[in-house]
Design a protein around this motif. Sequence first.
Motif, PDB file in Angstrom:
ATOM      1  N   PHE A  33       0.809  -1.216   0.000  1.00 46.65           N
ATOM      2  CA  PHE A  33       0.000   0.000   0.000  1.00 46.65           C
ATOM      3  C   PHE A  33       0.846   1.272   0.000  1.00 46.65           C
ATOM      4  N   LYS A  34       2.060   1.166  -0.517  1.00 45.73           N
ATOM      5  CA  LYS A  34       2.887   2.360  -0.668  1.00 45.73           C
ATOM      6  C   LYS A  34       3.883   2.150  -1.803  1.00 45.73           C
ATOM      7  N   ARG A  35       4.333   3.261  -2.337  1.00 44.98           N
ATOM      8  CA  ARG A  35       5.371   3.217  -3.360  1.00 44.98           C
ATOM      9  C   ARG A  35       6.275   4.422  -3.168  1.00 44.98           C
ATOM     10  N   ILE A  36       7.459   4.355  -3.711  1.00 45.83           N
ATOM     11  CA  ILE A  36       8.390   5.473  -3.642  1.00 45.83           C
ATOM     12  C   ILE A  36       8.197   6.346  -4.868  1.00 45.83           C
ATOM     13  N   ASP A  37       7.929   7.627  -4.656  1.00 43.67           N
ATOM     14  CA  ASP A  37       7.824   8.547  -5.782  1.00 43.67           C
ATOM     15  C   ASP A  37       9.209   8.724  -6.403  1.00 43.67           C
ATOM     16  N   PRO A  38       9.355   8.503  -7.692  1.00 43.16           N
ATOM     17  CA  PRO A  38      10.687   8.565  -8.298  1.00 43.16           C
ATOM     18  C   PRO A  38      11.317   9.951  -8.283  1.00 43.16           C
ATOM     19  N   THR A  39      10.491  10.974  -8.169  1.00 43.90           N
ATOM     20  CA  THR A  39      11.021  12.340  -8.172  1.00 43.90           C
ATOM     21  C   THR A  39      11.378  12.809  -6.769  1.00 43.90           C
ATOM     22  N   THR A  40      10.444  12.662  -5.833  1.00 41.56           N
ATOM     23  CA  THR A  40      10.677  13.176  -4.473  1.00 41.56           C
ATOM     24  C   THR A  40      11.350  12.157  -3.566  1.00 41.56           C
ATOM     25  N   LYS A  41      11.316  10.879  -3.971  1.00 38.22           N
ATOM     26  CA  LYS A  41      11.869   9.783  -3.170  1.00 38.22           C
ATOM     27  C   LYS A  41      11.102   9.573  -1.859  1.00 38.22           C
ATOM     28  N   LYS A  42       9.889  10.105  -1.775  1.00 34.26           N
ATOM     29  CA  LYS A  42       9.057   9.927  -0.589  1.00 34.26           C
ATOM     30  C   LYS A  42       8.037   8.816  -0.820  1.00 34.26           C
ATOM     31  N   ASP A  43       7.552   8.262   0.302  1.00 38.09           N
ATOM     32  CA  ASP A  43       6.499   7.252   0.219  1.00 38.09           C
ATOM     33  C   ASP A  43       5.183   7.899  -0.174  1.00 38.09           C
ATOM     34  N   CYS A  44       4.445   7.238  -1.047  1.00 39.23           N
ATOM     35  CA  CYS A  44       3.070   7.612  -1.366  1.00 39.23           C
ATOM     36  C   CYS A  44       2.178   6.467  -0.900  1.00 39.23           C
ATOM     37  N   VAL A  45       1.193   6.783  -0.071  1.00 42.47           N
ATOM     38  CA  VAL A  45       0.383   5.765   0.595  1.00 42.47           C
ATOM     39  C   VAL A  45      -0.991   5.650  -0.056  1.00 42.47           C
ATOM     40  N   ASP A  46      -1.446   4.422  -0.196  1.00 43.71           N
ATOM     41  CA  ASP A  46      -2.751   4.111  -0.786  1.00 43.71           C
ATOM     42  C   ASP A  46      -3.757   3.824   0.326  1.00 43.71           C
ATOM     43  N   LEU A  47      -4.455   4.857   0.792  1.00 51.14           N
ATOM     44  CA  LEU A  47      -5.435   4.682   1.863  1.00 51.14           C
ATOM     45  C   LEU A  47      -6.638   3.859   1.407  1.00 51.14           C
ATOM     46  N   LYS A  48      -7.073   4.063   0.189  1.00 51.73           N
ATOM     47  CA  LYS A  48      -8.205   3.281  -0.315  1.00 51.73           C
ATOM     48  C   LYS A  48      -7.875   1.790  -0.300  1.00 51.73           C
ATOM     49  N   GLY A  49      -6.711   1.453  -0.824  1.00 58.46           N
ATOM     50  CA  GLY A  49      -6.326   0.054  -0.896  1.00 58.46           C
ATOM     51  C   GLY A  49      -6.161  -0.588   0.465  1.00 58.46           C
ATOM     52  N   ALA A  50      -5.571   0.154   1.404  1.00 63.54           N
ATOM     53  CA  ALA A  50      -5.343  -0.392   2.743  1.00 63.54           C
ATOM     54  C   ALA A  50      -6.651  -0.650   3.469  1.00 63.54           C
ATOM     55  N   ASN A  51      -7.621   0.244   3.317  1.00 67.72           N
ATOM     56  CA  ASN A  51      -8.910   0.045   3.982  1.00 67.72           C
ATOM     57  C   ASN A  51      -9.751  -1.012   3.277  1.00 67.72           C
ATOM     58  N   ARG A  52      -9.654  -1.082   1.967  1.00 67.44           N
ATOM     59  CA  ARG A  52     -10.324  -2.158   1.235  1.00 67.44           C
ATOM     60  C   ARG A  52      -9.795  -3.510   1.700  1.00 67.44           C
ATOM     61  N   GLN A  53      -8.497  -3.600   1.949  1.00 67.43           N
ATOM     62  CA  GLN A  53      -7.924  -4.862   2.381  1.00 67.43           C
ATOM     63  C   GLN A  53      -8.475  -5.301   3.729  1.00 67.43           C
ATOM     64  N   GLN A  54      -8.748  -4.338   4.625  1.00 71.52           N
ATOM     65  CA  GLN A  54      -9.340  -4.698   5.913  1.00 71.52           C
ATOM     66  C   GLN A  54     -10.734  -5.281   5.737  1.00 71.52           C
ATOM     67  N   LEU A  55     -11.478  -4.778   4.772  1.00 73.47           N
ATOM     68  CA  LEU A  55     -12.797  -5.344   4.466  1.00 73.47           C
ATOM     69  C   LEU A  55     -12.649  -6.774   3.953  1.00 73.47           C
ATOM     70  N   ILE A  56     -11.687  -6.989   3.084  1.00 70.59           N
ATOM     71  CA  ILE A  56     -11.453  -8.316   2.527  1.00 70.59           C
ATOM     72  C   ILE A  56     -10.944  -9.271   3.601  1.00 70.59           C
ATOM     73  N   ASP A  57     -10.063  -8.775   4.474  1.00 71.45           N
ATOM     74  CA  ASP A  57      -9.534  -9.629   5.539  1.00 71.45           C
ATOM     75  C   ASP A  57     -10.628 -10.102   6.483  1.00 71.45           C
ATOM     76  N   PHE A  58     -11.665  -9.295   6.654  1.00 69.93           N
ATOM     77  CA  PHE A  58     -12.818  -9.713   7.466  1.00 69.93           C
ATOM     78  C   PHE A  58     -13.595 -10.815   6.766  1.00 69.93           C
ATOM     79  N   GLY A  59     -13.461 -10.860   5.439  1.00 66.42           N
ATOM     80  CA  GLY A  59     -14.127 -11.890   4.657  1.00 66.42           C
ATOM     81  C   GLY A  59     -15.166 -11.390   3.684  1.00 66.42           C
TER      82      GLY A  59
END
Length: 255
Positions: free
Chosen positions: A188-214
């Motif tokens: 749920f994160k990637r390194i921005d090639p320009t800034t070298k900072k982490d970019c976080v995927d909040l949608k994906g991380a919360n969707r995964q919690q729904l899936i983990d519940f089943g």
Amino acid sequence: MTGESTRTHLYTKPTIFSDFPNVMAAESTRHGGVSPEPFASLNLGINTDDDPANVTENRRRFFAAIGADEASVASSYQVHGTSVLVVSEPGRFEGYDALITNKPAIWVGVTVADCVPILIYDRTNQAVAAIHAGWRGTVGEIVSKALAMMHNQYGTVATDCNAYVGTCIDECSFEVGPEVGEQFASAFKRIDPTTKKDCVDLKGANRQQLIDFGIPASQIAVSPFSTIEHNTDYFSYRAEKGQTGRMLAVIGILG
């Protein structure tokens, strides 16, 4: 599942709930209100610096548009925590970032302006949840905690649930420092090639919690909109440097 939705001038209606005529869910846009800049125009945030009279009129318009009575709404002053409130009556509470209820004709709602709103409907037990998840709430697994509370209170099971992960800041825009990025799984994160900072995927991380519940992936929708990329339609705390309005995401069982 990509987040199909029906968008009107004032709000978006997630189609993931459209097969259930006894439930209503909506996510406001920033259009159709009376607030001036920088809150233009449908600012629904009670705790903003906007004129309270404007917010009152905006909320009246929004609730009238979706066919709800604001007196039937339960909401909370949100604190970016993981506390879940079991709602038995409407009202304004404090200290909760998720609200659940199985009471008909009570709407639960959360305000956002970059954080993720998540709406859940349990069709068997006729229960709903509205969840506010910023990065802290996401790391603290507030979605998982709300679902666990629904299971304990109402007997909710995953296969009976439909869920919507709403409009928020998207991964392409959510740059964070290492102290935040290190708290997210690599998926749920990637390194921005320009800034070298982490970019976080909040949608994906919360969707995964729904899936983990089943909850089956086919019963989960994700908003295709971004508060940054679609800032003309949605408020963004980050893009507007803190001086902006708030959207409202609500869900309820019709009485």
